[in-house]
Design an enzyme around this catalytic site. Structure first.
Site, mmCIF file in Angstrom:
data_model
loop_
_atom_site.group_PDB
_atom_site.id
_atom_site.type_symbol
_atom_site.label_atom_id
_atom_site.label_comp_id
_atom_site.label_asym_id
_atom_site.label_seq_id
_atom_site.Cartn_x
_atom_site.Cartn_y
_atom_site.Cartn_z
ATOM 1 N N THR A 116 0.831 -1.204 0.000
ATOM 2 C CA THR A 116 0.000 0.000 0.000
ATOM 3 C C THR A 116 0.865 1.253 0.000
ATOM 4 O O THR A 116 0.615 2.198 -0.757
ATOM 5 C CB THR A 116 -0.916 0.012 1.233
ATOM 6 O OG1 THR A 116 -1.697 -1.171 1.248
ATOM 7 C CG2 THR A 116 -1.830 1.216 1.211
ATOM 8 N N THR A 117 1.899 1.276 0.832
ATOM 9 C CA THR A 117 2.790 2.432 0.886
ATOM 10 C C THR A 117 3.508 2.628 -0.436
ATOM 11 O O THR A 117 3.858 3.752 -0.801
ATOM 12 C CB THR A 117 3.808 2.254 2.033
ATOM 13 O OG1 THR A 117 3.113 1.911 3.232
ATOM 14 C CG2 THR A 117 4.596 3.529 2.273
ATOM 15 N N TYR A 179 -12.833 -6.058 0.502
ATOM 16 C CA TYR A 179 -14.176 -5.690 0.044
ATOM 17 C C TYR A 179 -15.160 -6.855 0.030
ATOM 18 O O TYR A 179 -16.328 -6.699 0.377
ATOM 19 C CB TYR A 179 -14.114 -5.043 -1.359
ATOM 20 C CG TYR A 179 -15.445 -4.481 -1.818
ATOM 21 C CD1 TYR A 179 -15.953 -3.327 -1.248
ATOM 22 C CD2 TYR A 179 -16.192 -5.109 -2.802
ATOM 23 C CE1 TYR A 179 -17.180 -2.809 -1.645
ATOM 24 C CE2 TYR A 179 -17.416 -4.608 -3.215
ATOM 25 C CZ TYR A 179 -17.906 -3.464 -2.635
ATOM 26 O OH TYR A 179 -19.115 -2.959 -3.019
ATOM 27 N N TYR A 205 -1.177 -11.058 5.810
ATOM 28 C CA TYR A 205 -1.337 -9.646 6.161
ATOM 29 C C TYR A 205 -2.786 -9.418 6.569
ATOM 30 O O TYR A 205 -3.695 -9.531 5.763
ATOM 31 C CB TYR A 205 -0.954 -8.770 4.968
ATOM 32 C CG TYR A 205 -1.020 -7.273 5.194
ATOM 33 C CD1 TYR A 205 -1.141 -6.722 6.469
ATOM 34 C CD2 TYR A 205 -0.933 -6.404 4.113
ATOM 35 C CE1 TYR A 205 -1.192 -5.355 6.660
ATOM 36 C CE2 TYR A 205 -0.981 -5.023 4.285
ATOM 37 C CZ TYR A 205 -1.104 -4.495 5.550
ATOM 38 O OH TYR A 205 -1.157 -3.138 5.736
ATOM 39 N N ARG A 210 -8.732 -1.712 6.619
ATOM 40 C CA ARG A 210 -8.728 -1.432 5.186
ATOM 41 C C ARG A 210 -9.515 -2.457 4.384
ATOM 42 O O ARG A 210 -10.120 -2.132 3.366
ATOM 43 C CB ARG A 210 -7.292 -1.372 4.649
ATOM 44 C CG ARG A 210 -6.562 -0.066 4.921
ATOM 45 C CD ARG A 210 -5.221 -0.051 4.206
ATOM 46 N NE ARG A 210 -4.498 1.198 4.405
ATOM 47 C CZ ARG A 210 -4.538 2.226 3.571
ATOM 48 N NH1 ARG A 210 -5.279 2.169 2.492
ATOM 49 N NH2 ARG A 210 -3.834 3.321 3.819
ATOM 50 N N LYS A 233 1.781 -10.210 9.247
ATOM 51 C CA LYS A 233 1.797 -8.784 9.536
ATOM 52 C C LYS A 233 0.458 -8.458 10.168
ATOM 53 O O LYS A 233 -0.587 -8.552 9.522
ATOM 54 C CB LYS A 233 2.000 -7.963 8.263
ATOM 55 C CG LYS A 233 1.975 -6.454 8.521
ATOM 56 C CD LYS A 233 2.132 -5.656 7.240
ATOM 57 C CE LYS A 233 2.022 -4.147 7.510
ATOM 58 N NZ LYS A 233 2.136 -3.352 6.262
ATOM 59 N N ILE A 275 6.696 -4.087 10.260
ATOM 60 C CA ILE A 275 6.734 -3.631 8.873
ATOM 61 C C ILE A 275 6.264 -2.192 8.930
ATOM 62 O O ILE A 275 5.092 -1.915 9.163
ATOM 63 C CB ILE A 275 5.874 -4.519 7.967
ATOM 64 C CG1 ILE A 275 6.479 -5.934 7.932
ATOM 65 C CG2 ILE A 275 5.796 -3.934 6.563
ATOM 66 C CD1 ILE A 275 5.698 -6.930 7.096
#
Length: 478
Positions: A116-117, A179, A205, A210, A233, A275
């Site tokens: 994402t980053t 989603y 993750y 999110r 994560k 992370i």
């Protein structure tokens, strides 16, 4: 004079939203359930490894040429790397190489690219290949390379993970499908198929704030049995998960915090590292926090983490990676480019992020600039807010009130009723959160409290209550 502390209220709202999904568990509870958990499907490698975790990648090939891989998953600080871009939005590979060399020199233990980053969802396939190839060439064999490959589709994730292996990744970071809200059984099937299909270590993750789905502790334990699923994560914000999972999953299953502000405590509770977004701008400092935490030196970890707390907060004043890319540009580490639908950091937030960089020693204080005053010394009050905090928006509205009245707050504790998630989310659950609320003076604190009481009274559907707690009674009832 009134002093306004710049706060990352949006970040903490997200963290609180994460709490709605939390399933608190003890090690004894997990152990008692262990025999009943679903087991990932049998695959050829399972028998061959006979219980040994296959957490080192085999040597992939690219264009007929062997690409050496196989760095083990490290403990410590792994940077969730931002992708440098020019002012016109083009990926800047030369600057990427410079960043990677800087991280290697600063002691970063591993690098996570295309997450994402890293704005992976905005990059083309060709750009992703460039990023992976450059990363491998610069730090391959010296720093572990994790590539974000998770998508909404199992087959697409398998394809992306195969590509990551082809370009020499040491592991793949695979987020829960977003989603679509799969069940826990669906998550087990999804991750098992990926791990069966690609001979590459997988780091799960979990970021319910999110994705809209929380991977339960029991599901994580079940998946940890797969020899190629080697770590997690954890971006739930719930540090109580670390010790139980460590007890059941074993020492060779890596547990990484995905929350910079909570990472120090996560490691002290049994985690392996972080992370980190903050490590983009303060790599040596984050590495020092993790080293002290892993050594069990809580005092040293706190001392190292103290100057970073404003960064942990303010690098999320707008959506990640907007603030961290602005910060890196401010430091002269990359251009100002960022891709739509994200836009550059708002002017109102720039002094806030600059102040956090100064506090952490990432940039020099500007001549004549005064240090931003915090809420230290402000009068405070501990409040217990209970009710249907999330489904009726009670918690977000409460935090809005505090912010609009120039107050500040700390989240002290929370309690959320468990959610088995067998079919759909059970949003309508009674939850509790303890807040320490600060006002610039006693009158302001009384005004904030009065407004919060009015909110609870007006929002009847939330069935809420607000209680003023004695100073040492901040924890909500279990």
């Amino acid at each position: 004079a009134k002093r306004k502390r710049h706060r990352a209220a949006d970040r903490r709202r997200v963290s609180l939203s994460m709490l709605m999904f939390a399933h608190l568990a003890s090690a004894a509870f997990i152990a008692s359930r262990s025999a009943l958990l679903p087991t990932p499907a049998t695959h050829p490698s399972a028998a061959a490894t006979a219980g040994t975790r296959a957490c080192v990648a085999t040597a992939p090939r690219r264009g007929g040429e062997a690409v050496m891989a196989g760095m083990p998953l490290p403990a410590g600080s792994l940077v969730a790397l931002a992708t440098p871009m020019t002012s016109t939005g083009e990926v800047d590979i030369a600057t990427l190489r410079e960043l990677l060399r800087w991280h290697k020199a600063e002691g970063t233990d591993g690098v996570v690219i295309l997450g994402t980053t890293g704005e992976a969802s905005t990059l083309t396939s060709a750009e992703k290949e460039e990023v992976m190839a450059a990363t491998r060439e610069e730090v391959g064999g010296e720093m572990a390379i994790l590539v974000g490959t998770g998508t909404i589709s199992t087959e697409a994730t398998i394809a992306a993970t195969k590509q990551a292996k082809l370009f020499g990744a040491d592991a793949a970071l695979v987020v829960t499908p977003y989603y679509v809200k799969p069940s826990q059984a669906g998550l087990v099937a999804h991750f098992t198929r990926i791990a069966d299909a690609v001979e590459l270590p997988i780091v799960l993750y979990n970021v319910p704030g999110r994705t809209g789905v929380d991977m339960s502790v029991e599901t994580t334990v079940a998946l940890s049995r797969h020899p190629r699923i080697c770590g997690l994560k954890d971006a739930t914000g719930d540090n109580t998960r670390a010790a139980p999972m460590r007890a059941v999953c074993g020492d060779d299953f890596r547990l990484y915090s995905g929350e910079d502000a909570a990472a120090r405590e996560y490691v002290l509770q049994g985690g392996d590292g972080v992370i980190s977004v903050t490590a983009n701008v303060a790599p040596a400092a984050v590495a020092a926090v993790m080293a002290s935490g892993r050594a069990g030196d809580a005092a040293a970890a706190l001392a190292a983490d103290g100057p970073l707390m404003a960064l942990h907060r303010d690098l999320f004043c707008e959506a990640n990676p907007i603030p961290v890319k602005w910060a890196l540009h401010k430091m002269g580490r990359m251009g100002e480019g960022i891709r739509s639908p994200l836009s550059p950091l708002g002017v109102a937030f720039q002094p806030r992020v600059a102040g956090a960089l100064q506090q952490a020693g990432c940039i020099a204080s500007e001549e004549g600039a005064s240090a931003a005053a915090g809420s230290v010394g402000w009068p405070s009050r501990d409040l217990l807010l209970q009710g249907h905090l999330f489904d009726q928006g009670l918690i977000n509205q409460a935090l809005d009130i505090i912010e609009k009245q120039n107050g500040d707050f700390e989240i002290l504790a929370f309690s959320v009723q468990p959610n088995d998630q067998n079919s759909e989310f059970n949003f309508r659950r009674t939850s509790s959160v303890s807040l320490r609320v600060f006002g610039v003076d006693a009158s302001a604190l009384e005004d904030i409290t009065r407004r919060l009481r009015a909110l609870v009274d007006v929002l009847e559907s939330a069935e809420g209550s607000l209680t003023i707690l004695p100073a040492k009674a901040a924890a909500p009832p279990a």
